[in-house]
Design an enzyme around this catalytic site. Structure first.
Site, PDB file in Angstrom:
ATOM      1  N   SER A   1      24.533   7.189  -3.809  1.00  9.74           N
ATOM      2  CA  SER A   1      24.625   7.920  -4.973  1.00  9.74           C
ATOM      3  C   SER A   1      25.952   9.111  -4.771  1.00  9.74           C
ATOM      4  O   SER A   1      26.078   9.735  -6.033  1.00  9.74           O
ATOM      5  CB  SER A   1      23.861   8.887  -4.808  1.00  9.74           C
ATOM      6  OG  SER A   1      22.185   8.115  -4.906  1.00  9.74           O
TER       7      SER A   1
ATOM      8  N   HIS B   1      24.921  14.655  -3.651  1.00 10.42           N
ATOM      9  CA  HIS B   1      25.576  14.559  -4.697  1.00 10.42           C
ATOM     10  C   HIS B   1      26.438  15.145  -4.778  1.00 10.42           C
ATOM     11  O   HIS B   1      27.224  14.975  -6.061  1.00 10.42           O
ATOM     12  CB  HIS B   1      23.679  14.503  -5.426  1.00 10.42           C
ATOM     13  CG  HIS B   1      22.928  13.320  -5.457  1.00 10.42           C
ATOM     14  ND1 HIS B   1      21.918  13.089  -6.273  1.00 10.42           N
ATOM     15  CD2 HIS B   1      22.947  12.388  -5.018  1.00 10.42           C
ATOM     16  CE1 HIS B   1      21.036  11.905  -5.989  1.00 10.42           C
ATOM     17  NE2 HIS B   1      21.821  11.529  -4.981  1.00 10.42           N
TER      18      HIS B   1
END
Length: 283
Positions: free
Chosen positions: A187, A234
Site C-alpha cells: 500500500s 500510506h
C-alpha cells in the site's frame, strides 16, 4: 498552468502523435515521444528519426537489426516493470499460503521496525507480503491500473525507483511513528505512485481531479475505526511519491539526468538516515 496552456504546449505531447501525452524525451533530439515512438537504448530512449539516423551512421550488427522487429511487435511501450511487480507479488502471496514455509517467508519479508538492523531488506520487501486475498488483490489491481499509465510516462527505471523509494518511505514513517507495529503490504508503494501521478499531473496542467478523489477516499478508509490499516505506511509512501514526482517534473531534460539520479539517491539516503531516530529514541 491551465488546461488551455497545457494543450497548447507541444512539449507535453508526442511530436509524431500530438494527441498523445507523454513525459519521456528522446535522448538525442530532446523531443517528447509516446511509447509507440520509443526505441529503448542502453541509456534512455530515442525517437524513430534519430534511430534511423543512428542506423545510417553505424554498421548493421545483429543487435541493431533485431531492434526494428522488437519495435514492430510493440514490446517497447509495455509496462513490463508493472507486470513484473504484479506477478512477483502475487507469487509471493501464494508461497505464503504454503503450511510451514509460508509463515517463515512472511516473517522474513514483513517489516518490523524493531528488527530493521537484523532485516534491513524488509524495508522494501514488505511490499511482497499481504494479510489476505483481498489485501493483495486490491493492491495489485491498483498497481496494474496506475502502472499501465505511469510507467510509459516515466520510463521503466524511473518507475521502479519511484515504487521502491515510496515503499521505503512508508516503512520509515512507520518506524518513526509506530515503532512496535508489524507492517505488510504494498500500500505504501501504491500511495507513492498516486502521489507522484498527482504532482506530475499538476505540473503538466492535466486534470487531476480523479486522482485527488481517489487519494481522498483512500485516506478516509485508512482512518476508519477498526480498519486495522497502517496509516503511517500510506502517508509515508504518498509523501515520498509526491516528492519524487516533483523531482521528475523539474528534471525532465536530458542534461538533467545526472542531477535527477543524485536527487533520487539523496532521497534514499535521507530516508535511511531517519531510521536513526527510532533506533536511538525508542530503544
Amino acid at each position: 498552468m491551465t488546461n488551455a496552456d497545457f494543450r497548447s504546449n507541444p512539449d507535453n505531447f508526442c511530436y509524431r502523435h500530438p494527441e498523445r501525452q507523454s513525459f519521456v524525451l528522446c535522448q538525442r533530439c530532446l523531443r517528447t515521444i509516446c511509447p509507440e515512438c520509443q526505441t529503448q537504448m542502453p541509456v534512455g530512449v530515442i525517437c524513430p528519426e534519430c534511430r534511423a539516423e543512428q542506423q545510417k551512421q553505424q554498421h548493421h550488427t545483429a543487435k541493431v537489426t533485431r531492434m526494428p522487429r522488437r519495435r514492430a511487435a510493440g514490446l517497447d511501450g509495455r509496462p513490463v516493470v508493472t507486470y513484473g511487480l504484479v506477478i512477483l507479488t502475487s507469487f509471493m502471496y501464494l508461497v505464503g499460503l504454503i503450511p510451514g514455509l509460508g509463515d517463515e517467508v512472511k516473517s522474513w519479508l514483513a517489516f518490523n521496525p524493531q528488527l530493521v538492523l537484523v532485516q534491513p531488506w524488509s524495508l522494501v520487501t514488505v511490499t511482497l507480503v499481504h494479510a489476505s486475498i483481498w489485501h493483495v488483490a486490491l493492491n495489485m489491481l491498483a498497481l496494474w491500473a496506475i502502472g499501465r499509465s505511469l510507467e510509459p510516462l516515466l520510463g521503466r527505471w524511473r518507475f521502479l525507483a519511484l515504487y521502491l523509494l515510496s515503499a521505503l518511505g512508508g516503512s520509515v514513517l512507520t518506524a518513526l511513528l509506530a515503532p512496535t507495529t508489524w507492517v505488510v503490504g504494498a500500500s505504501g508503494a501504491v500511495w507513492g505512485l498516486l502521489g507522484a501521478m498527482f504532482v506530475i499531473g499538476r505540473h503538466l496542467g492535466a486534470n487531476v481531479t480523479t486522482i485527488a478523489v481517489i487519494l481522498g477516499l483512500n485516506l478516509l478508509i485508512t482512518f476508519l475505526p477498526g480498519s486495522n490499516i497502517a496509516w503511517q505506511a500510506h502517508i509515508g509512501g504518498g509523501l515520498v511519491g509526491a516528492l519524487i514526482g516533483f523531482v521528475f517534473a523539474r528534471t525532465r531534460a536530458i542534461r538533467q539526468q545526472r542531477q535527477q539520479m543524485w536527487l533520487l539517491i539523496a532521497i534514499g539516503v535521507g530516508l535511511l538516515a531517519l531510521l536513526a531516530v527510532p533506533l536511538f529514541v525508542y530503544r
